[in-house]
Write a protein that holds these residues in place. Structure first.
Motif, PDB file in Angstrom:
ATOM      1  N   THR B 185      34.465  41.814  34.457  1.00  0.00           N
ATOM      2  CA  THR B 185      35.177  40.619  34.913  1.00  0.00           C
ATOM      3  C   THR B 185      35.037  40.481  36.419  1.00  0.00           C
ATOM      4  O   THR B 185      35.342  41.416  37.154  1.00  0.00           O
ATOM      5  N   LEU B 186      34.555  39.345  36.875  1.00  0.00           N
ATOM      6  CA  LEU B 186      34.433  39.082  38.307  1.00  0.00           C
ATOM      7  C   LEU B 186      35.570  38.166  38.744  1.00  0.00           C
ATOM      8  O   LEU B 186      35.852  37.155  38.101  1.00  0.00           O
ATOM      9  N   HIS B 187      36.220  38.533  39.848  1.00  0.00           N
ATOM     10  CA  HIS B 187      37.371  37.773  40.337  1.00  0.00           C
ATOM     11  C   HIS B 187      36.961  36.838  41.469  1.00  0.00           C
ATOM     12  O   HIS B 187      36.370  37.281  42.446  1.00  0.00           O
ATOM     13  N   GLU B 193      38.144  26.260  39.785  1.00  0.00           N
ATOM     14  CA  GLU B 193      37.615  26.685  38.495  1.00  0.00           C
ATOM     15  C   GLU B 193      36.542  25.716  37.985  1.00  0.00           C
ATOM     16  O   GLU B 193      35.493  26.128  37.497  1.00  0.00           O
ATOM     17  N   SER B 216      43.484  31.675  36.209  1.00  0.00           N
ATOM     18  CA  SER B 216      44.645  32.437  36.628  1.00  0.00           C
ATOM     19  C   SER B 216      45.291  31.659  37.761  1.00  0.00           C
ATOM     20  O   SER B 216      44.731  30.700  38.270  1.00  0.00           O
ATOM     21  N   GLU B 219      43.558  31.707  41.422  1.00  0.00           N
ATOM     22  CA  GLU B 219      42.244  32.349  41.400  1.00  0.00           C
ATOM     23  C   GLU B 219      41.646  32.148  40.011  1.00  0.00           C
ATOM     24  O   GLU B 219      42.248  31.500  39.166  1.00  0.00           O
ATOM     25  N   MET B 221      38.563  33.929  36.990  1.00  0.00           N
ATOM     26  CA  MET B 221      37.665  35.032  36.664  1.00  0.00           C
ATOM     27  C   MET B 221      36.545  34.538  35.777  1.00  0.00           C
ATOM     28  O   MET B 221      36.704  33.567  35.041  1.00  0.00           O
ATOM     29  N   ARG B 223      34.243  36.335  32.861  1.00  0.00           N
ATOM     30  CA  ARG B 223      34.046  37.584  32.138  1.00  0.00           C
ATOM     31  C   ARG B 223      32.697  37.582  31.447  1.00  0.00           C
ATOM     32  O   ARG B 223      32.384  36.694  30.649  1.00  0.00           O
ATOM     33  N   ILE B 253      33.635  35.885  45.430  1.00  0.00           N
ATOM     34  CA  ILE B 253      33.867  36.990  44.495  1.00  0.00           C
ATOM     35  C   ILE B 253      34.424  38.169  45.275  1.00  0.00           C
ATOM     36  O   ILE B 253      33.703  38.867  45.972  1.00  0.00           O
ATOM     37  N   ALA B 256      36.061  43.053  41.077  1.00  0.00           N
ATOM     38  CA  ALA B 256      35.696  43.114  39.666  1.00  0.00           C
ATOM     39  C   ALA B 256      36.731  43.911  38.894  1.00  0.00           C
ATOM     40  O   ALA B 256      37.475  44.715  39.470  1.00  0.00           O
ATOM     41  N   ASP B 257      36.801  43.628  37.604  1.00  0.00           N
ATOM     42  CA  ASP B 257      37.657  44.383  36.677  1.00  0.00           C
ATOM     43  C   ASP B 257      39.102  44.512  37.182  1.00  0.00           C
ATOM     44  O   ASP B 257      39.779  43.522  37.308  1.00  0.00           O
ATOM     45  N   SER B 260      42.444  43.602  42.541  1.00  0.00           N
ATOM     46  CA  SER B 260      43.312  42.453  42.803  1.00  0.00           C
ATOM     47  C   SER B 260      43.160  42.126  44.279  1.00  0.00           C
ATOM     48  O   SER B 260      42.646  42.946  45.047  1.00  0.00           O
TER      49      SER B 260
END
Lengths: 413, 413
Positions: B185-187, B193, B216, B219, B221, B223, B253, B256-257, B260
């Motif tokens: 998962t990249l944040h 979005e 979210s 932000e 993500m 996946r 970005i 990841a994962d 936070s």
């Protein structure tokens, strides 16, 4: 008289994959509870024709009002219409007026209607469209084999007004004599859930009204629910139980229904025309954040200091370096000087403080993780309480903040 | 090889009454998706023995792994154990070791165990307790008629670690061949979005690996999920897609994962051996609270000032009264002086600030609700950014804090 046995079915693989929180289930539940309609089951199922039909059959066997959300879009994955048609053994028919409406929705946005969207104008035989002013997917109302089905689109800003404006009014007409359900929730803090439960065993055994405990982080609730012919009489059944509980647990019941610890503290401060400031160490701003999450908190909240580093405790709050050296940052003395200091620095009626060890590291034998001191100061005195909290870092922080708010609420009473 | 057909059943009338959002359904779904386990049904049912047993029988007919949450408390209303025992035709037996554990939980809090809590030590025959370090209700694992049942308590801070530490590892052992699915998962922050989705339309259409957007608050993500014979080969399929996305969206970005925004900011500060202080107005401590929620934040977070009242802005942070009078509390100038002031007062490498109008009231035509200034100061310069955020008070506060963290992360890069 027939009563509502409601069920909500959310359709969408994104819910089963955890990508989307199923908030519609709660929205539908709240709307039903408001009307005194029973809703006994929530179900969520993915975009799969067989599985949707399977849960529809199970729902039809136990419920007489079924609210479906999702699966009304234009793609291959949108199967709610097809599944219900299959379960009822009915056809789907293209409604030209509905095509025209969808076309005009696109026209308003300066685009032609994509061919796939024709699918949204397919109505289940003997069904009725429910208008959707905020999107292309109209809803549907279908009655079959004794069950009232409502099909609503998934996007919340489309679904919510349709539920309110089309589903609930129709249900009120269909079930005019539905028994009224009224709930009242009392909020407790400063007392353990099991202690409360033990002392209200007799109430928990009641069948109408019912009394049910609800656990929450650092606090608990008791929900009293009465069912009667009308709202008034249900409300009357709740009153003596609420009175009994309030007499029994006065210092612990800080509020009811939508109250929260920060809101009741705010109410009392506002009524007294007094102000508050907070000094936080281990909670790191959480207490201030909870207080200021309440709209209008600026009326009574002056501000706060997050004194994470000792230099901030002494430099900003005026905690003496000697106190820090002698007793440490996590001590009764430091908590006292923090509360007095923040009150002075912010010029407020009260100053409160939290210092402790939230973990997971940093604990010692003498000062273990979960040791927290909270201080409450006014112009004449500063009371400090020592707590030994359990749980994760998150739990310790939250519980410390709630313990402080509860004691502050008591002090302002 | 047998594959997982999972189902989640939430037990609790508060969910059906709409008083509690069924967040556990999503938590369980995410954990299953992470492992590549299928989860086909979510169900919620009230505290009623017959109805719980009814949905359990339906679940057992279609699922081989059933996760139950809630209904493990000590009261009459807590019926999950009884319902499953009835469905399996097994007895509930008191386990003395479990009583001792619950007693010691209370003893640590200096209280005797209330008699009602003995109920939590009742184990379904042939079952096994799952430890719950954060509460009195142990979980249970029971296998019967081809179905693996996991009973977990309702409070999220008890349930979540048990799911992670006891349920998922056991499922991995029970279904070893199922885990050929790998997710990454990249944040993203600082980009909309829909903007991201539009630019990765080709990736969203892939079937293996799949790329799915997750929304979210403030932000988003993406996946990437690959399915293959083994984890290594699935991981290899993800790498080029991740590389492509990172090249395309580098500034957005941030992680990841399990990363936070507060954790990646903390990582960079720690690596640079630098420190941070925060001055907050409209976020009222939320930013500091998010930063200090990360274990070990005391290494780099000096402290903060919640300057809600203007007297705190000037008195503690040294914002000039002239600035406040001329430009107002919500202004570029005030944000700058707040950031510079908190940096100086706390003696840190960086000082950041947020001032704005979170609403719902307090907005004007010139300074509408959602107008927020954020400031980032180091020893030589202070940059201030003006934001116009949308949403509720809660959303505006959260989005402002995240925007600040994202820009700070960029500045530390």
């Amino acid at each position: 008289m027939e009563t509502v046995h409601g069920e909500h079915i959310a359709v969408g693989s994104e819910i089963l994959l955890g990508q989307l929180l199923n908030a519609h289930a709660r929205t539908v539940s709240l709307a039903f509870a408001e009307e005194g309609f029973f809703l006994f089951h929530h179900v969520a199922v993915g975009d799969n024709l067989e599985r949707i039909a399977h849960v529809l059959r199970q729902a039809a066997a136990r419920s007489n009002v079924i609210i479906l959300t999702g699966g009304l879009g234009p793609t291959e994955d949108d199967l709610t219409r097809d599944a219900l048609a299959a379960v009822l053994g009915r056809e789907l028919k293209l409604v030209p007026e509905a095509v025209a409406e969808i076309e005009s929705f696109f026209a308003l946005r300066g685009r032609p209607m994509p061919e796939v969207n024709r699918k949204q104008a397919m109505l289940i035989e003997e069904g009725e469209f429910l208008p959707n002013p905020n999107g292309t997917a109209p809803g549907q109302y279908v009655f079959g084999d004794g069950v009232h089905y409502f099909l609503l689109p998934g996007p919340p800003l489309e679904m919510q007004p349709m539920l309110k404006n089309h589903v609930m009014p129709r249900l009120r007409k269909l079930f005019p004599g539905a028994s009224s359900l009224v709930s009242r929730t009392l909020h407790f803090c400063g007392i353990g859930e099991s202690t409360v439960n033990e002392q209200v065993m007799d109430l928990l055994a009641l069948t109408n009204p019912t009394v049910a405990p609800l656990a929450s982080e650092g606090e608990m609730m008791l929900r009293i629910t009465a069912s009667a012919d009308n709202k008034e009489s249900a409300t009357q059944q709740i009153a003596p139980i609420e009175a009994q509980l309030r007499a029994q647990f006065a210092p612990y019941i800080y509020g009811a229904d939508n109250d929260s610890l920060p809101s009741v503290v705010g109410d009392r401060l506002r009524a007294r025309k007094e102000t508050l400031a907070a000094a936080e160490s281990c909670t790191g701003g959480l207490l201030s954040s909870m207080i200021t999450a309440v709209p209008g908190a600026s009326e009574y909240f002056g501000g706060g200091v997050v004194s994470y580093d000792n230099s901030v405790k002494s430099g900003v709050l005026g905690v003496s370096k000697e106190t820090l050296a002698t007793y440490g940052a996590v001590s009764e003395e430091t908590a006292r000087e923090m509360a007095l200091g923040v009150r002075k620095v912010c010029g407020t009626t009260y100053g409160v403080s939290i210092t402790g060890i939230a973990g997971p590291d940093g604990g010692t034998e003498l000062k273990p993780v979960g040791l927290v001191y909270i201080g409450l100061a006014d112009s004449s005195v500063c009371n400090v309480f020592k707590l030994q909290l359990r749980g994760s870092r998150e739990q310790i922080r939250l519980r410390a903040a709630k313990q402080l708010l509860w004691r502050l609420w008591g002090m302002l009473g």
